[in-house]
Design a protein around this motif. Sequence first.
Motif, PDB file in Angstrom:
ATOM      1  N   PRO A   1       1.293  17.221   6.892  1.00  0.00           N
ATOM      2  CA  PRO A   1       1.148  16.509   5.617  1.00  0.00           C
ATOM      3  C   PRO A   1      -0.322  16.301   5.270  1.00  0.00           C
ATOM      4  O   PRO A   1      -1.141  15.992   6.148  1.00  0.00           O
ATOM      5  CB  PRO A   1       1.851  15.182   5.871  1.00  0.00           C
TER       6      PRO A   1
ATOM      7  N   PHE B   1      -2.992  14.220   2.779  1.00  0.00           N
ATOM      8  CA  PHE B   1      -3.191  13.070   1.908  1.00  0.00           C
ATOM      9  C   PHE B   1      -3.602  13.526   0.515  1.00  0.00           C
ATOM     10  O   PHE B   1      -4.475  14.373   0.355  1.00  0.00           O
ATOM     11  CB  PHE B   1      -4.280  12.177   2.508  1.00  0.00           C
TER      12      PHE B   1
ATOM     13  N   PHE C   1       7.948   6.515   5.685  1.00  0.00           N
ATOM     14  CA  PHE C   1       7.901   7.708   4.856  1.00  0.00           C
ATOM     15  C   PHE C   1       9.227   7.940   4.156  1.00  0.00           C
ATOM     16  O   PHE C   1      10.297   7.764   4.737  1.00  0.00           O
ATOM     17  CB  PHE C   1       7.573   8.939   5.703  1.00  0.00           C
ATOM     18  N   GLY C   2       9.152   8.402   2.901  1.00  0.00           N
ATOM     19  CA  GLY C   2      10.327   8.878   2.204  1.00  0.00           C
ATOM     20  C   GLY C   2      10.668  10.281   2.681  1.00  0.00           C
ATOM     21  O   GLY C   2       9.886  10.921   3.397  1.00  0.00           O
TER      22      GLY C   2
ATOM     23  N   PHE D   1       5.976  13.763  -0.482  1.00  0.00           N
ATOM     24  CA  PHE D   1       6.667  12.540  -0.129  1.00  0.00           C
ATOM     25  C   PHE D   1       5.732  11.343  -0.192  1.00  0.00           C
ATOM     26  O   PHE D   1       4.518  11.457  -0.035  1.00  0.00           O
ATOM     27  CB  PHE D   1       7.367  12.636   1.234  1.00  0.00           C
TER      28      PHE D   1
ATOM     29  N   LEU E   1       3.187   3.294   8.670  1.00  0.00           N
ATOM     30  CA  LEU E   1       3.744   3.761   7.406  1.00  0.00           C
ATOM     31  C   LEU E   1       5.234   4.069   7.526  1.00  0.00           C
ATOM     32  O   LEU E   1       5.695   4.545   8.562  1.00  0.00           O
ATOM     33  CB  LEU E   1       3.014   5.036   6.962  1.00  0.00           C
TER      34      LEU E   1
ATOM     35  N   ASN F   1       3.320   0.943   3.320  1.00  0.00           N
ATOM     36  CA  ASN F   1       3.219   0.016   4.436  1.00  0.00           C
ATOM     37  C   ASN F   1       3.027  -1.400   3.946  1.00  0.00           C
ATOM     38  O   ASN F   1       2.732  -1.656   2.786  1.00  0.00           O
ATOM     39  CB  ASN F   1       2.170   0.439   5.470  1.00  0.00           C
TER      40      ASN F   1
ATOM     41  N   ILE G   1       1.125   5.695  -0.469  1.00  0.00           N
ATOM     42  CA  ILE G   1       0.409   6.971  -0.377  1.00  0.00           C
ATOM     43  C   ILE G   1       1.347   8.092  -0.815  1.00  0.00           C
ATOM     44  O   ILE G   1       2.550   8.043  -0.551  1.00  0.00           O
ATOM     45  CB  ILE G   1      -0.022   7.273   1.072  1.00  0.00           C
TER      46      ILE G   1
ATOM     47  N   ARG H   1      -2.992   0.617  -4.101  1.00  0.00           N
ATOM     48  CA  ARG H   1      -2.647  -0.691  -3.553  1.00  0.00           C
ATOM     49  C   ARG H   1      -1.841  -1.461  -4.577  1.00  0.00           C
ATOM     50  O   ARG H   1      -1.863  -1.162  -5.766  1.00  0.00           O
ATOM     51  CB  ARG H   1      -3.917  -1.441  -3.157  1.00  0.00           C
TER      52      ARG H   1
ATOM     53  N   TYR I   1       1.782  12.186  -0.110  1.00  0.00           N
ATOM     54  CA  TYR I   1       1.384  13.314   0.728  1.00  0.00           C
ATOM     55  C   TYR I   1       1.984  14.603   0.178  1.00  0.00           C
ATOM     56  O   TYR I   1       3.065  14.596  -0.425  1.00  0.00           O
ATOM     57  CB  TYR I   1       1.881  13.134   2.170  1.00  0.00           C
TER      58      TYR I   1
ATOM     59  N   TYR J   1       0.863  -1.176   0.000  1.00  0.00           N
ATOM     60  CA  TYR J   1       0.000   0.000   0.000  1.00  0.00           C
ATOM     61  C   TYR J   1       0.898   1.222   0.000  1.00  0.00           C
ATOM     62  O   TYR J   1       1.880   1.285   0.757  1.00  0.00           O
ATOM     63  CB  TYR J   1      -0.886  -0.019   1.242  1.00  0.00           C
TER      64      TYR J   1
ATOM     65  N   SER K   1      -0.915  -0.921   9.513  1.00  0.00           N
ATOM     66  CA  SER K   1      -1.048   0.516   9.282  1.00  0.00           C
ATOM     67  C   SER K   1       0.125   1.366   9.709  1.00  0.00           C
ATOM     68  O   SER K   1      -0.014   2.563   9.840  1.00  0.00           O
ATOM     69  CB  SER K   1      -2.312   1.051   9.962  1.00  0.00           C
TER      70      SER K   1
END
Lengths: 112, 112
Positions: free
Chosen positions: A44, A46, A102-103, A89, A100, A93, A34, A51, A36, A32, A98
């Motif tokens: 941040p 969304f 993050f980059g 970014f 996450l 996950n 995302i 997926r 941001y 999954y 849930s």
Amino acid sequence: GESVGLHLPTLSVQEGDNSIINCAYSNSASDYFIWYKQESGKGPQFIIDIRSNMDKRQGQRVTVLLNKTVKHLSLQIAATQPGDSAVYFCAENEGANSKLTFGKGITLSVRP
Amino acid sequence: DAGITQSPRHKVTETGTPVTLRCHQTENHRYMYWYRQDPGHGLRLIHYSYGVKDTDKGEVSDGYSVSRSKTEDFLLTLESATSSQTSVYFCAISEPSAGEQYFGPGTRLTVT
């Protein structure tokens, strides 16, 4: 105060052009993803998610592409506007817990 | 900011003093998270909660504790603040059935 955008790579685009922001991820088990957007002094926000059973998803003016073979994620913004200037970014996950990862982000700068 | 507030929004404190940051949500989301954001590091998870009185450590939990006595409130405490804890702190919320997290506006903490 110091901006979260300092020390990040910067993408500069002309207003009206399309922007492509890239993200490489390392965990092949991630399922999954995302994107941001973070404006200066804000939390941040969304933008769009995808997926692992999909390779493309479209939103309003944004498209996310997922290439699982090379573990690459991209965010395309159509007709970039000054209000799109921000740090972007990706996050990923694995599974249903849930949490996450993050980059570090890329700064998008839109030239008028 | 998805019904999430953080208080205070800005705080300057001295080394060695205790500090508590509050996150309050009106979304009734079960999961809550505390992150810190520093230049060059992106968002790093400090602690998280999967429900009332159910908390666990993230990747940078040393020097921090949390409490969650109500669904809507998640408190982050620095028992004895150090200069290395100068950062921007973000709270986030999510639902177990969804992967995306929604962030609050952040608290900028400076430890002198």
